[in-house]
Design an enzyme around this catalytic site. Structure first.
Site, PDB file in Angstrom:
ATOM      1  N   HIS A 276       0.772  -1.292  -0.064  1.00 42.63           N
ATOM      2  CA  HIS A 276       0.048  -0.062   0.054  1.00 42.63           C
ATOM      3  C   HIS A 276       0.647   1.419  -0.142  1.00 42.63           C
ATOM      4  O   HIS A 276       0.670   2.133   0.577  1.00 42.63           O
ATOM      5  CB  HIS A 276      -0.934   0.012   1.176  1.00 42.63           C
ATOM      6  CG  HIS A 276      -1.995  -1.064   1.169  1.00 42.63           C
ATOM      7  ND1 HIS A 276      -2.835  -1.517  -0.235  1.00 42.63           N
ATOM      8  CD2 HIS A 276      -2.606  -1.833   2.167  1.00 42.63           C
ATOM      9  CE1 HIS A 276      -3.593  -2.209   0.181  1.00 42.63           C
ATOM     10  NE2 HIS A 276      -3.618  -2.781   1.562  1.00 42.63           N
TER      11      HIS A 276
ATOM     12  N   HIS B 251      -9.587   1.906   0.690  1.00 44.09           N
ATOM     13  CA  HIS B 251      -9.605   0.718   1.796  1.00 44.09           C
ATOM     14  C   HIS B 251     -10.645   0.717   2.780  1.00 44.09           C
ATOM     15  O   HIS B 251     -10.209   0.679   3.880  1.00 44.09           O
ATOM     16  CB  HIS B 251      -8.229   0.858   2.277  1.00 44.09           C
ATOM     17  CG  HIS B 251      -7.715  -0.634   2.776  1.00 44.09           C
ATOM     18  ND1 HIS B 251      -8.347  -1.617   3.305  1.00 44.09           N
ATOM     19  CD2 HIS B 251      -6.682  -1.236   2.350  1.00 44.09           C
ATOM     20  CE1 HIS B 251      -7.876  -2.646   3.647  1.00 44.09           C
ATOM     21  NE2 HIS B 251      -6.661  -2.537   2.816  1.00 44.09           N
TER      22      HIS B 251
ATOM     23  N   ASP C 176      -8.632 -13.228   0.657  1.00 46.17           N
ATOM     24  CA  ASP C 176      -7.480 -11.724   0.358  1.00 46.17           C
ATOM     25  C   ASP C 176      -6.789 -12.006  -0.931  1.00 46.17           C
ATOM     26  O   ASP C 176      -5.759 -12.482  -1.150  1.00 46.17           O
ATOM     27  CB  ASP C 176      -6.383 -11.762   1.343  1.00 46.17           C
ATOM     28  CG  ASP C 176      -5.779 -10.703   1.270  1.00 46.17           C
ATOM     29  OD1 ASP C 176      -5.960  -9.496   0.549  1.00 46.17           O
ATOM     30  OD2 ASP C 176      -4.799 -10.309   2.291  1.00 46.17           O
TER      31      ASP C 176
ATOM     32  N   GLN D 269      -9.699  -6.252  -5.176  1.00 45.97           N
ATOM     33  CA  GLN D 269      -9.293  -6.961  -3.979  1.00 45.97           C
ATOM     34  C   GLN D 269     -10.432  -7.353  -2.949  1.00 45.97           C
ATOM     35  O   GLN D 269     -11.076  -6.207  -2.476  1.00 45.97           O
ATOM     36  CB  GLN D 269      -8.037  -6.284  -3.365  1.00 45.97           C
ATOM     37  CG  GLN D 269      -7.417  -7.239  -2.355  1.00 45.97           C
ATOM     38  CD  GLN D 269      -6.268  -8.088  -3.026  1.00 45.97           C
ATOM     39  OE1 GLN D 269      -5.930  -8.000  -4.157  1.00 45.97           O
ATOM     40  NE2 GLN D 269      -5.802  -9.162  -2.073  1.00 45.97           N
TER      41      GLN D 269
ATOM     42  N   GLU E 158     -11.572  -3.506  -2.907  1.00 45.95           N
ATOM     43  CA  GLU E 158     -10.707  -2.461  -3.323  1.00 45.95           C
ATOM     44  C   GLU E 158     -10.407  -2.375  -4.536  1.00 45.95           C
ATOM     45  O   GLU E 158      -9.575  -3.405  -5.385  1.00 45.95           O
ATOM     46  CB  GLU E 158      -9.406  -2.808  -2.202  1.00 45.95           C
ATOM     47  CG  GLU E 158      -9.348  -2.727  -1.064  1.00 45.95           C
ATOM     48  CD  GLU E 158      -8.238  -3.441  -0.340  1.00 45.95           C
ATOM     49  OE1 GLU E 158      -7.085  -3.128  -0.777  1.00 45.95           O
ATOM     50  OE2 GLU E 158      -8.596  -4.382   0.277  1.00 45.95           O
TER      51      GLU E 158
END
Length: 356
Positions: free
Chosen positions: A115, A191, A257, A295, A321
């Site tokens: 990130h 996020h 994830d 994501q 995301e």
């Protein structure tokens, strides 16, 4: 009715327990409202810090996880509601090669970058440029200039993030960036951690999810994509048909994830990415984007005190995301995330809320 909390000076923040001062910088808390939806924002990390919505009975809840004070956002490691970048998600080995030059980045997850690095865009104070709390629609724009070498990335980059509340309970998030002088990778993401039953309601395993993606990008043990783009058919990743999030989560180590390759007939055009429905509250969230990936993350390791002292546990929320593919800078078969000088990056998200 539209309301607005303007720029808040450090002394006021401190008076309200929001110890969020950095030198002489100013950190603001802002509120936008339109109809039945209201949101709060801060220019620290261009965070979305709350989204208030009514359920089918008219009860209003905050449906994203977060904190009560700016200081907690400054110390946050979960990226609650943050704008992340320059490059969201992971870059393997915290390095990449572009136009013959290898760039060493600042790692912050083992040997990898996550990130945008230890002081990425989620960890800086943005400028509040445009404030139209009583506009049509109510909206707020934050800007930031990331200089050459920031976290190891090349070139100067001007970034803007705009939040707007449209009619009929719609939230628009627009992220733009322009490379000033050197080609550089850009992959911004919002996020937010969503729980449509309310941020203090428990887990999201009973939420129903549909993802408009027939493929995903498998990862290695460090969650770095292998470079393959694989069909979801016959895997726990298949949400082409609506299913509860908890229906197959036990087939995965920890939970979800993973990046999904969104289906689209028109490249770089808005497409529906996902639909989330919480039957208990009746709240529905439809997500649209112009990005190629999303994501899906189920807050697998979360153990954090949040708003009102409530302790968030694993699977307390889901993240969707929208993004370019993770580690695209090191995978030539992935869609490029490079922005060349004078060119612009444009990332659009539209979230439609309703009751069913």
């Amino acid at each position: 009715m539209t309301t607005f909390f303007g720029l808040v000076w450090c002394s006021i923040l401190l008076a309200f327990g929001m110890n969020g001062c950095l030198a002489d910088e100013k950190i603001g808390i802002y509120e936008l409202k339109n109809g039945n939806i209201s949101i709060k924002l801060t220019n620290y990390g261009a965070h979305l810090i709350s989204v208030y919505l009514p359920d089918r009975n008219g009860k209003v809840d905050d449906v994203i996880l977060g904190y009560d004070t700016v200081q907690e956002y400054m110390n946050d490691k979960s990226y609650f509601g943050a704008t992340v970048g320059r490059v969201a998600n992971r870059i393997g080995g915290a390095q990449f090669t572009l136009n013959g030059t290898t760039y060493k980045l600042a790692p912050n997850e083992g040997k990898n970058m996550l990130h945008g690095g230890p002081k990425g865009l989620s960890k800086v104070i943005w400028k509040a440029k445009k404030i139209k709390a009583d506009g049509h629609p109510p909206h707020m724009t934050f800007t930031y200039r990331s200089i050459n070498g920031d976290q190891g990335f090349p070139g100067n980059l001007r970034v803007t993030v705009s939040y707007a509340l449209l009619e009929n309970n719609q939230l628009s998030i627009t992220m733009k960036a322009k490379a000033e002088n050197i080609s550089t990778p850009v992959n911004l993401a919002n996020h937010a951690y969503w729980n449509l039953a309310g941020q203090s309601s428990g887990d999201i395993l009973s939420h129903q999810l549909q993802l408009f993606a027939s493929r995903y990008t498998p990862v290695d043990a460090s969650l770095i994509p292998t470079g393959k783009i694989t069909s979801v058919k016959g895997t726990p990743y298949d949400f082409l048909t609506t299913a509860t999030i908890g229906s197959r989560i036990n087939q995965l180590p920890g939970g979800y994830d993973i990046n999904y390759a969104l289906d689209a007939s028109l490249y770089n055009k808005m497409r529906k990415a996902a639909v989330v429905h919480d039957k208990k509250s009746g709240r529905v969230m439809e997500l649209y984007t112009n990005q190629v990936g999303v994501q899906f993350y189920t807050s697998n390791t979360l153990e954090q005190k949040g708003k009102g002292g409530f302790v968030y546990k694993p699977h307390a929320a889901l993240c969707l995301e929208t993004q370019g593919y993770p580690n695209a800078v090191n995978q030539p078969n992935f869609p490029s995330v490079i922005v060349n000088p004078g060119k612009s990056y444009k990332h659009y998200m539209l979230i439609k809320f309703s009751i069913a």
